[in-house]
Design a protein around this motif. Structure first.
Motif, PDB file in Angstrom:
ATOM      1  N   GLY A 760       0.799  -1.221   0.000  1.00  0.00           N
ATOM      2  CA  GLY A 760       0.000   0.000   0.000  1.00  0.00           C
ATOM      3  C   GLY A 760       0.830   1.268   0.000  1.00  0.00           C
ATOM      4  N   ASN A 761       0.306   2.254   0.776  1.00  0.00           N
ATOM      5  CA  ASN A 761       0.948   3.565   0.814  1.00  0.00           C
ATOM      6  C   ASN A 761       2.292   3.543   1.518  1.00  0.00           C
ATOM      7  N   GLU A 762       2.543   2.495   2.287  1.00  0.00           N
ATOM      8  CA  GLU A 762       3.814   2.414   3.004  1.00  0.00           C
ATOM      9  C   GLU A 762       4.976   2.089   2.068  1.00  0.00           C
ATOM     10  N   ALA A 763       4.682   1.784   0.820  1.00  0.00           N
ATOM     11  CA  ALA A 763       5.740   1.374  -0.110  1.00  0.00           C
ATOM     12  C   ALA A 763       6.643   2.536  -0.512  1.00  0.00           C
ATOM     13  N   ILE A 764       6.130   3.794  -0.399  1.00  0.00           N
ATOM     14  CA  ILE A 764       6.900   4.935  -0.883  1.00  0.00           C
ATOM     15  C   ILE A 764       7.185   5.886   0.271  1.00  0.00           C
ATOM     16  N   ASN A 765       8.456   6.270   0.399  1.00  0.00           N
ATOM     17  CA  ASN A 765       8.876   7.236   1.411  1.00  0.00           C
ATOM     18  C   ASN A 765       9.035   8.583   0.725  1.00  0.00           C
ATOM     19  N   THR A 766       8.048   9.481   0.956  1.00  0.00           N
ATOM     20  CA  THR A 766       8.064  10.795   0.317  1.00  0.00           C
ATOM     21  C   THR A 766       8.758  11.847   1.153  1.00  0.00           C
ATOM     22  N   SER A 767       9.245  11.468   2.333  1.00  0.00           N
ATOM     23  CA  SER A 767       9.926  12.439   3.193  1.00  0.00           C
ATOM     24  C   SER A 767      11.345  12.720   2.712  1.00  0.00           C
ATOM     25  N   THR A 768      11.847  11.968   1.770  1.00  0.00           N
ATOM     26  CA  THR A 768      13.185  12.192   1.229  1.00  0.00           C
ATOM     27  C   THR A 768      13.055  12.755  -0.174  1.00  0.00           C
ATOM     28  N   PHE A 769      14.130  13.366  -0.645  1.00  0.00           N
ATOM     29  CA  PHE A 769      14.154  13.837  -2.038  1.00  0.00           C
ATOM     30  C   PHE A 769      15.416  13.308  -2.714  1.00  0.00           C
ATOM     31  N   PRO A 770      15.249  12.586  -3.766  1.00  0.00           N
ATOM     32  CA  PRO A 770      13.963  12.138  -4.310  1.00  0.00           C
ATOM     33  C   PRO A 770      13.335  11.063  -3.427  1.00  0.00           C
ATOM     34  N   SER A 771      12.102  10.765  -3.712  1.00  0.00           N
ATOM     35  CA  SER A 771      11.396   9.744  -2.938  1.00  0.00           C
ATOM     36  C   SER A 771      12.105   8.395  -3.092  1.00  0.00           C
ATOM     37  N   THR A 772      11.911   7.546  -2.085  1.00  0.00           N
ATOM     38  CA  THR A 772      12.527   6.213  -2.104  1.00  0.00           C
ATOM     39  C   THR A 772      11.464   5.164  -1.811  1.00  0.00           C
ATOM     40  N   ILE A 773      11.843   3.905  -2.041  1.00  0.00           N
ATOM     41  CA  ILE A 773      10.941   2.783  -1.800  1.00  0.00           C
ATOM     42  C   ILE A 773      11.233   2.182  -0.438  1.00  0.00           C
TER      43      ILE A 773
END
Length: 853
Positions: A760-773
């Motif tokens: 689900g939504n936990e697959a993507i970490n948007t707190s970093t740039f660029p985003s990570t998995i």
């Protein structure tokens, strides 16, 4: 009284005068040298005869006049002095002519003990004339061409070549010494192992004789690196020859040697085809454990290829083609002591599309398999344009200084070129250009100094280059990569034979390895260039012992390495080695091996999304910090049974490898770039049962491995290795009837581990740039099982007296089963997870035609 004395003086004077006249006349008749042509004219007048001859044959000759007054005796004397033949045509006419044949004789003896060698074979080359020496070593041959070459052979002795002219006109006959051949051969435990040309040695190594190699399922040509994958414990997890895994190790942990030269590139077509010509490869040795102390590097295995090394007095060669490439090879004798060997191969992929090429290409370029994580059914249309070709060629000079010293010079060039353009449906283009080159040359001197002492000196230089360019998003970003490896090495082996039971090997080896890695990115601007050099000095010593009853064979030794990185560190690393075999009975043998090894070169696997997933491996050197020296320890025990064409073998082993970095292991999760240092250990067993007769051979092999990583800085710190294939089974058979050979085989293995993203939504970490998995625990999932069936067939026939031909056909993956070899994940521009699947070859046909002469 005075008168009597005067009479005596008168008588003596007269006697001396008469003797002077007599001996003077005798000397004149036997020793006077005259021109033969003038002498023949005198004979014509004296005996009223006529002589016919070729002026050029007679004019240069002078002879001593015969004292005989009989014509037949005079003519016999002329024959003896000139080797001319005199033929009587009739009562008056005679013909004189040159005879191009001679009578030769010799006495063959042992070079050291001078013992007469009976039973030696004496052959006149390019003829049907051959005899054996008698009990005293003597031989006599008549009517032999003057310019003929005589070959003398005897079991256990070095072959000798002599000009026929050197063996005539001598009394007594010439003495011909033969030097003993001191090559120490290992006992063969299993002669025909799976197929002809495969044999298991007493030290548990596997030897391949490519000239005698029979058919294997899926192979119509003796591809060396494909052939070894038929052996238990050796497989390629991604179906390539450039990524061979031996007992759970990575490909860079294999030491691959070609004529003693270390190879940094082993494959064509991104690893789908071996880069080494098998038709000039004479012998291949595969060592999984218990390595001789003379070998350093290669903590998983040694794969040593040796090209043909013997001088022949005749030309031999061959040529052929298949649906991927064509090749030619040969060996040309220049003199009796000098020969030149060559081979060349080039692909047809840049001007001819075939079903085989299309299947290979689809496997190498699989980005069309990319699917959107939110909509797995949505696929993107991709247009591809490619310009791809490969070639390789080799050359070798063989020179025998004398029967005790041999010089060999070898050269090899391997090249892959790719220009690939990919256009996605929104007109975004990505271009990749790749050039891969390996150029190597080396030389060796083999010397036999005494009956018991010999030496072998080897030196080489090898250079590997990978130049890659990746252009993304219509020239917006460009990435250039360069990986360059050079290695210089010298090696000296000395061998002393104390007796048939004990031999002693000593040696020294020096290696200088330099590796350069550079990367240049245009947006954002970034440039990095690094170079490191390592020197390794190695001393080694080893004893080989064989019991009097030949039941026990022991090889024990050690190698001490002084390793110096010119920038960072110095290390001394000892490496003990042990190899024992013992015959429990006539048909049962046991083996025990153990070794410590290390290596300073590794392959870094990174930038998964660059170069379209084609080429991701770059060679790097240890710095004893972020990239430590990799060290291994291994022990194994085996038991073999061989009786009446039935072979059963089982071997258990344990291997632990320290100094492993995540950047060299092919991680495709959050650990890919972190560079954690850890280890892996493998516990496994290999089983093989093989039934063989004169017409067929069938076998079943099973390999069991438990292969786990340990990384203290990763949670959890122990998890399955990326190459943890728990079960692997092969069932295969081959059938031979005269010139026809058939092979069918089935391979099964359990799926390899991989790491999935979180749900689900936990697959993507948007707190970093660029985003990570965000990923689940490392290697907590497994791919489906792998199943592949292959078949092949060849037929041999003659095309005339001197040409042999072979036609072949094969089908890889007959069932056309889609086997998933790998899965990894990446984020697209919309921060959506994409799944990239790497699939196996689909059904892949191939045909070939070859001639040998």
């Amino acid at each position: 009284m005075r008168k009597t004395q005067s009479n005596y003086i008168r008588y003596i004077f007269c006697l001396l005068f008469l003797l002077t006249l007599f001996f003077g006349r005798a000397q004149e008749t036997t020793t006077a040298s005259v021109n033969l042509a003038s002498y023949l004219q005198e004979l014509e007048k004296e005996f009223d005869v006529k002589f016919s001859f070729v002026d050029n044959d007679i004019q240069p000759l002078t002879i001593s006049q015969s004292k005989s007054e009989i014509l037949e005796e005079i003519l016999n004397d002329i024959q003896n002095q000139t080797q001319l033949k005199v033929q009587k045509i009739n009562e008056r006419y005679y013909s004189l002519f040159k005879d191009n044949t001679i009578t030769i004789c010799g006495n063959v003896v042992d070079n050291y003990k001078k013992v007469l060698s009976s039973g030696a074979t004496v052959e006149v080359l390019n003829s049907d004339i051959a005899i054996l020496t008698d009990f005293d070593g003597n031989f006599l041959l008549e009517n032999i061409p003057k310019d003929a070459t005589i070959r003398i052979r005897h079991l256990g002795y070095r072959t000798k070549y002599i000009n026929a002219g050197e063996l005539t006109g001598k009394n007594p006959c010439s003495t011909i010494p033969l030097g003993l051949n001191y090559e120490v051969l290992d006992e063969v435990i299993l002669y025909e192992f799976l197929t002809t040309g495969l044999s298991k040695q007493a030290d548990a190594s596997i030897q391949i004789n490519t000239e005698d190699l029979g058919i294997l399922p899926g192979l119509i040509e003796p591809d060396v690196l494909q052939t070894i994958q038929a052996l238990p414990g050796i497989k390629s997890i991604d179906e390539t020859v450039s990524d061979i895994n031996v007992r759970g190790g990575t490909n860079d942990q294999n030491l691959i040697l070609w004529d003693g030269i270390k190879m940094y590139q082993s494959g064509h077509f991104f690893g789908l085809i071996s880069a080494f010509n098998p038709y000039l490869t004479d012998k291949v040795t595969i060592i999984k454990n218990g390595t001789s102390a003379e070998y350093g590097d290669g903590i998983s295995s040694v794969i040593s290829m040796e090209t043909k090394n013997e001088l022949k007095d005749y030309f031999f060669g061959g040529a052929g083609f298949n649906l991927i490439s064509g090749d030619i090879y040969g060996q040309v004798p220049l003199t009796k002591d000098l020969a030149f060997q060559f081979s060349a191969r080039r692909s047809t992929t840049d001007f001819l599309n075939t079903p085989t090429y299309n299947r290979f290409f689809d496997k190498a370029f699989q980005d069309s398999e990319v699917k959107n994580g939110n909509n797995p059914s949505a696929e993107r249309d991709i247009l591809r344009e490619e310009d791809f070709y490969f070639y390789d060629f080799t050359a070798k000079v063989l020179y025998d200084i004398n029967e005790y010293q041999k010089v060999r010079l070898s050269f090899i060039n391997i090249n892959n070129h790719l220009n690939y353009l990919e256009t996605i449906e929104d007109d975004n283009t990505t271009q990749s250009t790749l050039n891969q080159t390996n150029i190597s040359f080396g030389g060796s001197l083999e010397s036999q100094w005494t009956r018991n002492f010999s030496s072998y000196f080897n030196a080489y230089y090898t250079r590997y280059n990978l130049d890659a360019k990746n252009v993304l998003e219509n020239q917006v970003q460009q990435l250039f990569q360069r990986n360059e490896v050079y290695e210089r090495a010298i090696k000296l082996n000395t061998s002393y034979i104390f007796s048939d039971q004990l031999q002693w090997l000593n040696g020294y080896q020096f290696n200088e390895v330099g590796i350069t890695n550079s990367a240049d990115v245009t947006l954002p601007p970034y440039f990095k260039d690094s170079k490191s050099v390592i020197h390794t000095h190695s001393l080694y010593s080893e004893l080989n012992f064989t019991s009097l009853n030949e039941k026990l064979k022991v090889r024990g030794g050690a190698r001490i390495n002084y390793i110096e990185n010119l920038n960072t560190f110095k290390k001394v690393i000892p490496e003990p080695r042990l190899n024992i075999s013992y015959s429990l009975s006539e048909h049962i043998k046991t083996e025990i091996q153990g070794e410590f090894k290390n290596q300073t070169t590794n392959q870094k696997i990174d930038l998964e999304q660059n170069f379209l997933g084609i080429e991701k491996r770059r060679w790097i050197l240890s710095d004893n910090d972020s990239i430590p020296i990799t060290k291994s320890k291994q022990a194994s025990v085996g038991l073999n049974y061989d009786k009446q064409n039935l072979y059963i073998g089982i071997e258990g082993f344990y291997k632990t490898v320290n100094g492993v970095s995540t950047i060299t292991q092919g991680f495709q999760n959050e650990n890919q770039f972190n560079g954690e240092i850890g280890k892996y250990d493998v516990v496994g067993a290999e089983f093989l049962i093989n039934k063989k007769t004169a017409h067929y051979s069938t076998w079943l092999s099973y390999t069991y491995n438990v292969n786990n990583y340990t990384f203290e800085d990763i949670t959890p710190n122990r998890f399955p290795n990326n190459l943890d294939i728990r079960h692997h089974i092969t069932f295969a058979g081959i059938y031979t009837l005269k010139g026809l050979k058939l092979g069918v085989g089935l391979n099964y293995r359990s799926g390899k581990p991989f790491t999935e993203p979180l749900d689900g939504n936990e697959a993507i970490n948007t707190s970093t740039f660029p985003s990570t998995i965000n990923y689940k625990e490392p290697n907590s999932n497994r791919l489906p099982s792998y199943i592949r069936a292959d078949a092949s067939s060849t037929y041999n026939f003659r095309m005339g007296d001197k040409v042999k031909a072979t036609i072949g056909a094969s089908v890889i993956n007959i069932l056309n089963r889609k086997n998933i070899l790998n899965i990894y994940y990446r984020l697209n521009e919309d921060d959506q997870v994409e799944t990239v699947e790497s699939a196996s070859l689909g059904i892949t046909p191939n045909i070939s035609f070859r001639v040998k002469f």
